[in-house]
Design a protein around this motif. Structure first.
Motif, PDB file in Angstrom:
ATOM      1  N   LEU A  99      41.965  57.779  -9.521  1.00 53.18           N
ATOM      2  CA  LEU A  99      42.094  57.360 -10.929  1.00 53.18           C
ATOM      3  C   LEU A  99      41.286  58.291 -11.833  1.00 53.18           C
ATOM      4  N   LEU A 100      40.088  58.689 -11.346  1.00 53.57           N
ATOM      5  CA  LEU A 100      39.277  59.602 -12.160  1.00 53.57           C
ATOM      6  C   LEU A 100      39.962  60.947 -12.358  1.00 53.57           C
ATOM      7  N   ALA A 101      40.672  61.424 -11.337  1.00 48.57           N
ATOM      8  CA  ALA A 101      41.367  62.712 -11.473  1.00 48.57           C
ATOM      9  C   ALA A 101      42.293  62.664 -12.696  1.00 48.57           C
ATOM     10  N   GLY A 102      42.988  61.544 -12.865  1.00 43.51           N
ATOM     11  CA  GLY A 102      43.889  61.401 -14.018  1.00 43.51           C
ATOM     12  C   GLY A 102      43.118  61.300 -15.323  1.00 43.51           C
ATOM     13  N   LEU A 103      42.071  60.525 -15.306  1.00 39.01           N
ATOM     14  CA  LEU A 103      41.280  60.307 -16.528  1.00 39.01           C
ATOM     15  C   LEU A 103      40.594  61.587 -16.987  1.00 39.01           C
ATOM     16  N   LEU A 104      40.215  62.436 -16.026  1.00 38.78           N
ATOM     17  CA  LEU A 104      39.435  63.628 -16.376  1.00 38.78           C
ATOM     18  C   LEU A 104      40.306  64.836 -16.710  1.00 38.78           C
ATOM     19  N   ALA A 105      41.586  64.786 -16.293  1.00 38.14           N
ATOM     20  CA  ALA A 105      42.451  65.969 -16.474  1.00 38.14           C
ATOM     21  C   ALA A 105      42.595  66.369 -17.941  1.00 38.14           C
ATOM     22  N   GLY A 106      42.585  65.392 -18.837  1.00 39.12           N
ATOM     23  CA  GLY A 106      42.826  65.711 -20.256  1.00 39.12           C
ATOM     24  C   GLY A 106      41.569  65.678 -21.110  1.00 39.12           C
ATOM     25  N   GLN A 107      40.382  65.713 -20.498  1.00 37.84           N
ATOM     26  CA  GLN A 107      39.139  65.720 -21.283  1.00 37.84           C
ATOM     27  C   GLN A 107      38.873  67.117 -21.835  1.00 37.84           C
ATOM     28  N   SER A 108      37.886  67.197 -22.733  1.00 44.02           N
ATOM     29  CA  SER A 108      37.567  68.521 -23.300  1.00 44.02           C
ATOM     30  C   SER A 108      36.464  69.198 -22.491  1.00 44.02           C
ATOM     31  N   PHE A 109      36.199  68.706 -21.270  1.00 41.36           N
ATOM     32  CA  PHE A 109      35.168  69.333 -20.426  1.00 41.36           C
ATOM     33  C   PHE A 109      35.690  69.475 -18.999  1.00 41.36           C
TER      34      PHE A 109
END
Ligand code: S3P
Length: 427
Positions: A99-109
């Protein structure tokens, strides 16, 4: 640590089942990216859920644990997470990692997700492939395993036919789409647990759902909520099975989640002749719950496969144990996914139950069990897999002599205090 279990004469009593693991993870995740506070009651304070709490604390989210089951998440808004200053360690938790992989893919970091020895052997290409189609910049070891290295990127929605029914993959894509600039259309071959869908809607997110097809939308803002976590039916499963198998037993399991995407075990046990009743039903945040009353029963073999599998995937080890005591043959099929769980659960279930004297064979997509066979205590390994450790403990209640389970401590992954609860029911 080893645990030795001896036969039980009878089980009786009433217990409250600890909070649902899948729902606890999601409440931390959505609470962290929502605006305002999220109060979570009956949270599952177990190793897997602590991995998720630690991950979001690393990204600057204040998360208070006010008593062992109440958590307050100070939401930072959709774009409020901060770059973690070291790799995020998902421990043993596939739900945290995927789930984190999805949440983090579109972050600005940028971020890195890793995990323990077991999790680093589990397939991550099932999320890498569709996330890349969304525009994610994500690489894994051999393109398949943790650690994942994610460079935050602009994402777009996709049309995706999931090759396997997996709530972790579906949820990963729904979370990634919150940060995309267009909606995603996601198809599942069979309906898997829908906790992300229900909770996201409660937090103000938009989804259109038609049976096995979901249209997920980008979000502007989510809003903190009060989440009451129902008892985990996957944890209740051990006590349901114990109540059916130990002579002269009656158990009352209070406040168990009864979401229809999770109740396959109840359908199967009823079909096998189990005396199971449901009382005091209610709903919280779209999640149905109720009390389960189970009594000792004579079981008959059955066939378990097809669309039922995602509705009971985590309960198959303990259902296999029940099948060893049922009259006739039980066939479990279409369950290849068992091979990529916390252990290869086709091989490990067959190993443990055969050591205890069961007549069980592995097949390519499940197992075949001939019953009933009396079980005999022996030394077995948990293989570091919490659900196998607990299945073996229930087997020990009906096996002759002593059953010793090696590497017992892995129960803390989903059910700290399991053995104390079990002991309190022995009369
Ligand atoms: C989970 C989904 C299931 C399940 C796991 C928890 C979740 O995995 O086995 O224990 O919380 O989404 P898959 O999505 O891989 O089937």
């Amino acid at each position: 640590m080893k645990l030795t279990v001896t036969p039980a004469k009878r089980l009786a009593g009433e217990i409250r089942i600890p909070g649902d693991k899948s729902i606890s993870h999601r409440a931390i995740m959505l609470g962290s990216i929502a605006k305002g506070d999220t109060h979570i009651s009956h949270f599952l304070m177990s190793d897997d859920c602590l991995s998720t709490i630690r991950a979001f604390r690393q990204m600057g989210v204040p998360i208070e644990i006010t008593n062992p089951e109440t958590v307050i998440v100070k939401g930072q808004g959709l774009h409020g997470l901060k770059a973690p200053n070291s790799a995020i360690d998902a421990g043993n938790s596939g739900t945290t990692a995927r789930l984190l992989a999805g949440l983090l893919a579109g972050q600005s970091f940028n971020s890195i997700i890793t995990g323990d020895d077991s999790l680093r052997k589990r397939p991550m290409d099932r999320v890498i492939i569709p996330l890349r189609q969304m525009g994610a910049n994500i690489t894994g070891t051999q393109d398949k395993y943790l650690p994942l290295s994610i460079r935050g990127s602009a994402l777009k929605g996709i049309n995706y036919h999931m090759p396997v029914a997996s709530a972790q993959v579906k949820s990963c894509l729904i979370l990634a789409t919150l940060y995309a600039d267009t909606p995603s259309r996601i198809f599942e071959p069979a309906l898997s647990r829908n906790h992300t869908e229900l909770m996201l809607q409660a937090f103000g997110g938009r989804l259109d759902i038609y049976n096995n097809e979901i249209i997920a939308y980008p979000a502007n803002q989510l809003y903190g909520q009060h989440v009451h976590v129902p008892g985990d039916i996957s944890s209740a499963a051990f006590f349901i099975t114990a109540g059916l198998l130990v002579p002269n037993s009656t158990l009352v399991l209070k406040g168990v989640g009864l979401n229809p995407t999770r109740t396959g075990i109840l359908d199967v046990y009823k079909e096998m002749g189990g005396d199971i009743a449901i009382e005091n039903t209610s709903t919280s945040g779209g999640e149905p719950m109720g009390d389960i009353i189970v009594k000792t029963s004579n079981l008959e073999g059955t066939v378990i496969g097809g669309q039922l599998i995602p509705r009971l995937i985590d309960e198959i080890p303990v259902i296999a144990l029940a099948a060893t005591q049922a009259q006739g043959t039980t066939i479990i099929k279409d369950a290849q996914e068992l091979k990529v769980k916390e252990s290869n659960r086709i091989a490990t279930v067959v190993d443990i139950l055969s050591r205890l004297g069961a007549d069980i064979e592995a097949t390519d997509d499940g197992m075949v069990i001939h019953g009933p066979t009396p079980l005999k205590g022996n030394q077995v390994d948990s293989f570091g897999d919490h659900r196998l450790a607990m299945m073996a403990a229930i087997a020990g209640l009906i096996a002759q002599g002593e059953t010793t389970i090696n590497s017992w401590e892995c129960v803390n992954i989903s059910f700290p205090g399991f053995y104390d609860v079990l002991s309190s029911l022995q009369k």
